[in-house]
Design an enzyme around this catalytic site. Structure first.
Site, PDB file in Angstrom:
ATOM      1  N   ARG A 173      50.438 -17.177  28.605  1.00  0.00           N
ATOM      2  CA  ARG A 173      51.106 -17.767  29.959  1.00  0.00           C
ATOM      3  C   ARG A 173      50.352 -17.642  30.985  1.00  0.00           C
ATOM      4  NH1 ARG A 173      53.390 -20.291  26.340  1.00  0.00           N
ATOM      5  NH2 ARG A 173      55.727 -20.648  25.906  1.00  0.00           N
TER       6      ARG A 173
ATOM      7  N   HIS B  65      47.349 -26.750  27.201  1.00  0.00           N
ATOM      8  CA  HIS B  65      48.534 -26.038  26.487  1.00  0.00           C
ATOM      9  C   HIS B  65      48.459 -26.311  25.126  1.00  0.00           C
ATOM     10  CE1 HIS B  65      52.512 -23.853  27.077  1.00  0.00           C
ATOM     11  NE2 HIS B  65      52.113 -23.588  25.732  1.00  0.00           N
TER      12      HIS B  65
HETATM   13  P1  NDP Z   1      55.612 -11.370  20.821  1.00  0.00           P
HETATM   14  O1  NDP Z   1      56.797 -11.029  21.273  1.00  0.00           O
HETATM   15  O2  NDP Z   1      55.743 -11.477  19.006  1.00  0.00           O
HETATM   16  O3  NDP Z   1      54.606 -10.342  21.202  1.00  0.00           O
HETATM   17  C1  NDP Z   1      54.549  -9.973  22.446  1.00  0.00           C
HETATM   18  C2  NDP Z   1      53.585  -8.677  22.447  1.00  0.00           C
HETATM   19  O4  NDP Z   1      53.310  -8.595  23.947  1.00  0.00           O
HETATM   20  C3  NDP Z   1      53.827  -7.489  21.878  1.00  0.00           C
HETATM   21  O5  NDP Z   1      52.823  -6.792  21.161  1.00  0.00           O
HETATM   22  C4  NDP Z   1      54.504  -6.776  23.159  1.00  0.00           C
HETATM   23  O6  NDP Z   1      54.733  -5.310  22.911  1.00  0.00           O
HETATM   24  C5  NDP Z   1      53.532  -7.160  24.020  1.00  0.00           C
HETATM   25  N1  NDP Z   1      54.038  -7.067  25.494  1.00  0.00           N
HETATM   26  C6  NDP Z   1      55.177  -7.377  25.952  1.00  0.00           C
HETATM   27  N2  NDP Z   1      55.412  -6.996  27.127  1.00  0.00           N
HETATM   28  C7  NDP Z   1      54.339  -6.036  27.524  1.00  0.00           C
HETATM   29  C8  NDP Z   1      54.312  -5.092  28.711  1.00  0.00           C
HETATM   30  N3  NDP Z   1      54.914  -4.989  29.577  1.00  0.00           N
HETATM   31  N4  NDP Z   1      53.079  -4.725  28.392  1.00  0.00           N
HETATM   32  C9  NDP Z   1      52.303  -4.542  27.235  1.00  0.00           C
HETATM   33  N5  NDP Z   1      52.421  -5.258  26.241  1.00  0.00           N
HETATM   34  C10 NDP Z   1      53.440  -5.931  26.226  1.00  0.00           C
HETATM   35  O7  NDP Z   1      55.041 -12.772  21.057  1.00  0.00           O
HETATM   36  P2  NDP Z   1      54.084 -13.988  20.322  1.00  0.00           P
HETATM   37  O8  NDP Z   1      53.106 -12.784  19.736  1.00  0.00           O
HETATM   38  O9  NDP Z   1      54.937 -14.439  19.144  1.00  0.00           O
HETATM   39  O10 NDP Z   1      53.687 -14.801  21.312  1.00  0.00           O
HETATM   40  C11 NDP Z   1      53.136 -14.269  22.680  1.00  0.00           C
HETATM   41  C12 NDP Z   1      53.030 -15.283  23.579  1.00  0.00           C
HETATM   42  O11 NDP Z   1      52.062 -16.425  23.191  1.00  0.00           O
HETATM   43  C13 NDP Z   1      54.276 -15.974  23.933  1.00  0.00           C
HETATM   44  O12 NDP Z   1      55.295 -15.430  24.511  1.00  0.00           O
HETATM   45  C14 NDP Z   1      54.072 -17.354  24.447  1.00  0.00           C
HETATM   46  O13 NDP Z   1      54.018 -16.906  26.061  1.00  0.00           O
HETATM   47  C15 NDP Z   1      52.585 -17.722  24.176  1.00  0.00           C
HETATM   48  N6  NDP Z   1      52.375 -18.783  23.342  1.00  0.00           N
HETATM   49  C16 NDP Z   1      51.371 -19.605  23.840  1.00  0.00           C
HETATM   50  C17 NDP Z   1      51.344 -20.629  22.865  1.00  0.00           C
HETATM   51  C18 NDP Z   1      50.231 -21.940  23.250  1.00  0.00           C
HETATM   52  O14 NDP Z   1      50.191 -23.029  22.539  1.00  0.00           O
HETATM   53  N7  NDP Z   1      49.375 -21.673  24.458  1.00  0.00           N
HETATM   54  C19 NDP Z   1      52.006 -20.947  21.775  1.00  0.00           C
HETATM   55  C20 NDP Z   1      53.004 -20.066  21.255  1.00  0.00           C
HETATM   56  C21 NDP Z   1      53.009 -18.744  22.040  1.00  0.00           C
HETATM   57  P3  NDP Z   1      55.521  -4.476  21.763  1.00  0.00           P
HETATM   58  O15 NDP Z   1      54.760  -5.002  20.470  1.00  0.00           O
HETATM   59  O16 NDP Z   1      55.186  -3.337  22.050  1.00  0.00           O
HETATM   60  O17 NDP Z   1      56.773  -5.087  21.874  1.00  0.00           O
HETATM   61  C1  OXD Z   2      55.369 -21.753  22.710  1.00  0.00           C
HETATM   62  C2  OXD Z   2      54.313 -22.637  23.311  1.00  0.00           C
HETATM   63  O1  OXD Z   2      55.842 -20.761  23.423  1.00  0.00           O
HETATM   64  O2  OXD Z   2      54.048 -23.494  22.643  1.00  0.00           O
HETATM   65  O3  OXD Z   2      55.999 -21.994  21.469  1.00  0.00           O
HETATM   66  O4  OXD Z   2      53.582 -22.336  24.287  1.00  0.00           O
END
Ligand code: NDP
Ligand code: OXD
Length: 310
Positions: A225, A273
């Site tokens: 993001r 995006h």
């Molecule tokens: P998840 O919730 O499965 O994973 C998030 C990860 O971030 C976890 O490993 C979590 O740690 C870690 N995390 C969260 N907060 C912190 C912090 N403060 N410090 C360190 N690590 C942290 O999310 P997804 O993997 O499913 O998706 C990640 C992001 O990808 C989404 O939130 C979205 O913003 C983005 N996205 C973008 C897309 C695009 O097309 N550009 C499409 C889909 C998603 P822990 O494992 O310890 O909880």
């Molecule tokens: C999502 C994205 O969050 O597409 O699914 O960014």
């Protein structure tokens, strides 16, 4: 009585989702009525996209859950009218797309694909591309997407480090966490991939101080993001040449405003995006499974922790 499932997304999404959702709900053995138009007080489940017209959840007095179509929940998690469980999207199709997109861009940087394309006037100077094992890649965020990305990179032979909030044990990945972990991870990040959610705790994870920890010439790939990066600090680091290049798929304001300096910067690639999209066929199965769980009182899959914001 059928279960009433409201499809609360932009109307143009209906054609894509109607058939896969109806079919997945049927295969789950549920008797459900799926529509974009159901009186709020009759709705049992809300299949939800944060850019839909539904922003006030108070009228949905009997709804059991909001089932988000997006992985990211930053635009809904703080909604004060939402007092029922919120599940985010973990979709095998979306995950595959993200793995392919990130792996492609890591390889592009690793192999120097942009650099090695010759023009007639460039010097014929063959350069042996390095092997993956000689390249250190750091993935910030080891959730559904980050974890899958690390596996793809490990399989290609990269030296992979991951960073997350909690401790992790992923085969072949040097897993770090906490503030010291971030510093150590960035210190070895020839290529850094950002797959963190947008929360108050992750805002500006890459800032002037943390960017300075990265090796000179490091590359950044951000499909997470926009707010994960302090844009002014990144632009300054790019101008100095400390950061070699950035591929940015997400931004604080989307579409990226036409006067934003990223557009003109020679060392920035902007994509709109598109890193990964929820795929209707696979995501519908996840939604149907959550409705099935809700109907038999089982815990929903992929519940959002409202205090953590993801
Ligand atoms: P998840 O919730 O499965 O994973 C998030 C990860 O971030 C976890 O490993 C979590 O740690 C870690 N995390 C969260 N907060 C912190 C912090 N403060 N410090 C360190 N690590 C942290 O999310 P997804 O993997 O499913 O998706 C990640 C992001 O990808 C989404 O939130 C979205 O913003 C983005 N996205 C973008 C897309 C695009 O097309 N550009 C499409 C889909 C998603 P822990 O494992 O310890 O909880
Ligand atoms: C999502 C994205 O969050 O597409 O699914 O960014």
């Amino acid at each position: 009585m059928p279960i009433n499932v409201l499809f609360a997304a932009r109307p143009d999404r209906w054609d894509t989702y109607e058939h896969p959702l109806k079919s997945a709900i049927g295969q789950a053995g549920l008797d459900a009525h799926l529509s974009m138009d159901i009186p709020a007080d009759k709705v049992d489940y809300i299949v939800y996209a944060p850019n839909s017209d539904v922003q006030d959840f108070a009228p949905f007095t009997r709804a059991k859950a909001v089932l988000n179509l997006w992985a990211g929940v930053e635009n809904v998690v703080g909604n004060q009218t939402l007092n029922i469980p919120l599940a985010r999207m973990v979709d095998p199709g979306l995950t595959k797309g993200m793995v392919e997109w990130v792996t492609g861009h890591v390889l592009r940087y690793h192999l120097g694909i942009d650099i090695d394309i010759l023009r007639k006037d460039t010097l014929w100077e063959p350069r042996t591309p390095p092997l993956a094992q000689e390249r250190s890649v750091v993935v910030l965020g080891l959730g559904a997407l980050g974890h899958a990305v690390t596996q793809s990179l490990v399989n290609l032979g990269f030296d992979v480090t991951g960073w997350s909030r909690s401790t992790k044990d992923i085969q072949g990945v040097r897993c770090l966490h906490g503030t010291d972990g971030l510093r150590a991870a960035l210190g070895r990040a020839e290529i850094a991939v950002l797959l963190l959610p947008d929360t108050p705790a992750t805002e500006n994870t890459l800032n002037a101080e943390t960017l300075a920890l990265m090796p000179k010439g490091a590359r950044i790939i951000n499909p997470g993001r926009g707010p994960l990066i302090d844009d002014d600090a990144l632009l300054a680091a790019l101008d100095k040449g400390h950061i070699g290049h950035a591929t940015l798929d997400v931004f604080r304001v989307e579409p990226l405003p036409s006067d934003h300096p990223y557009w003109a910067h020679p060392n920035v690639t902007v994509t709109p995006h598109i890193a990964a999209e929820t795929r209707a066929s696979t995501a519908s199965q996840v939604i149907a499974e959550n409705i099935r769980r809700g109907e038999i009182g089982q815990k929903f899959l992929h519940l959002v922790d409202r205090t953590l914001g993801y």
